[in-house]
Design a protein around this motif. Sequence first.
Motif, mmCIF file in Angstrom:
data_model
loop_
_atom_site.group_PDB
_atom_site.id
_atom_site.type_symbol
_atom_site.label_atom_id
_atom_site.label_comp_id
_atom_site.label_asym_id
_atom_site.label_seq_id
_atom_site.Cartn_x
_atom_site.Cartn_y
_atom_site.Cartn_z
ATOM 1 N N PHE A 149 3.441 5.334 8.703
ATOM 2 C CA PHE A 149 2.080 4.643 8.729
ATOM 3 C C PHE A 149 1.333 4.779 7.258
ATOM 4 O O PHE A 149 1.861 5.697 6.280
ATOM 5 N N VAL A 150 0.334 3.996 7.050
ATOM 6 C CA VAL A 150 -0.493 3.947 5.839
ATOM 7 C C VAL A 150 -1.798 4.665 6.522
ATOM 8 O O VAL A 150 -2.369 4.110 7.407
ATOM 9 N N ALA A 197 5.009 -0.487 2.574
ATOM 10 C CA ALA A 197 4.753 0.645 1.884
ATOM 11 C C ALA A 197 6.020 1.298 1.314
ATOM 12 O O ALA A 197 7.434 1.191 1.983
ATOM 13 N N PRO A 198 6.171 2.298 0.628
ATOM 14 C CA PRO A 198 7.107 3.052 0.117
ATOM 15 C C PRO A 198 8.063 3.793 1.256
ATOM 16 O O PRO A 198 9.120 3.908 1.482
ATOM 17 N N ALA A 223 -9.760 7.537 7.517
ATOM 18 C CA ALA A 223 -10.182 6.576 8.319
ATOM 19 C C ALA A 223 -8.854 6.312 9.212
ATOM 20 O O ALA A 223 -8.901 7.205 10.002
ATOM 21 N N ASP A 224 -8.322 5.090 9.225
ATOM 22 C CA ASP A 224 -7.272 4.944 10.178
ATOM 23 C C ASP A 224 -5.946 5.057 9.798
ATOM 24 O O ASP A 224 -5.716 5.301 8.689
ATOM 25 N N ARG A 225 -5.132 5.019 10.516
ATOM 26 C CA ARG A 225 -3.590 4.902 10.279
ATOM 27 C C ARG A 225 -3.131 3.565 10.827
ATOM 28 O O ARG A 225 -3.265 3.090 11.985
ATOM 29 N N LEU A 226 -2.493 2.954 9.966
ATOM 30 C CA LEU A 226 -1.718 1.622 10.265
ATOM 31 C C LEU A 226 -0.318 1.846 10.116
ATOM 32 O O LEU A 226 0.275 2.174 9.333
ATOM 33 N N ALA A 239 0.920 -1.050 -0.068
ATOM 34 C CA ALA A 239 -0.088 0.071 -0.030
ATOM 35 C C ALA A 239 0.901 1.276 0.032
ATOM 36 O O ALA A 239 2.069 1.288 0.569
ATOM 37 N N ALA A 240 0.157 2.278 -0.544
ATOM 38 C CA ALA A 240 0.909 3.634 -0.638
ATOM 39 C C ALA A 240 0.792 4.245 0.879
ATOM 40 O O ALA A 240 -0.172 3.668 1.823
ATOM 41 N N ASN A 241 1.467 5.393 1.169
ATOM 42 C CA ASN A 241 1.433 5.611 2.784
ATOM 43 C C ASN A 241 0.047 6.464 2.739
ATOM 44 O O ASN A 241 -0.358 6.936 3.785
#
Length: 184
Positions: A47-48, A42-43, A57-60, A14-16
């Motif tokens: 976080f994503v 992610a790059p 929404a959320d930060r992972l 996933a991108a950030n």
Amino acid sequence: MTTILDGRTIAFLAANEGVEHTELVHPWSALRALGARVVLIAPEEGFVHTFRHLDRADRLPVDVRTADADSSDYDAFLLPGGVANPDILRRDPATHRLLRAADRAGILIAAICHGPWTLIDAGLVADRTLAAWPSLATDLTNAGAVWTPERVHVDGGLLTAQGLEDVEEFTDRVIRMLARSTPE
């Protein structure tokens, strides 16, 4: 208690910024519930940030940067959609390297919604049939692929789906494909 995906490690690319929340979190949760180890790649570190369409929404937390990841460490690569997410990933050479190596090794690659955009730039769609968000049909055709209106489609080790409303079937297919290929 063992479950059907114990010992499997699944990479989510996933991108950030800009990943569709449900297309990441739904398969993530389902795979973890069945014993898989899930890794967010992610790059950039940090976080994503997920989105529900255009709303944050959320930060992972990111586990591994794309530049530091090795495809041989994973049993599958999942590419969730969202519009910004794959548009960013398609410009990341480390993502291309990972996906090309996974494809050569026969590792499952699964992409949903706009996720196949990244596959185009990685050079993995020519002479293949893919499901994707309908607005990608021209892009896929121009890259030598066939876009199918099927909701979910499998072409060899490439699993693709059209969009958010297909996330449950997409996830179920990922699980079935991984369970079939579980090492003894």
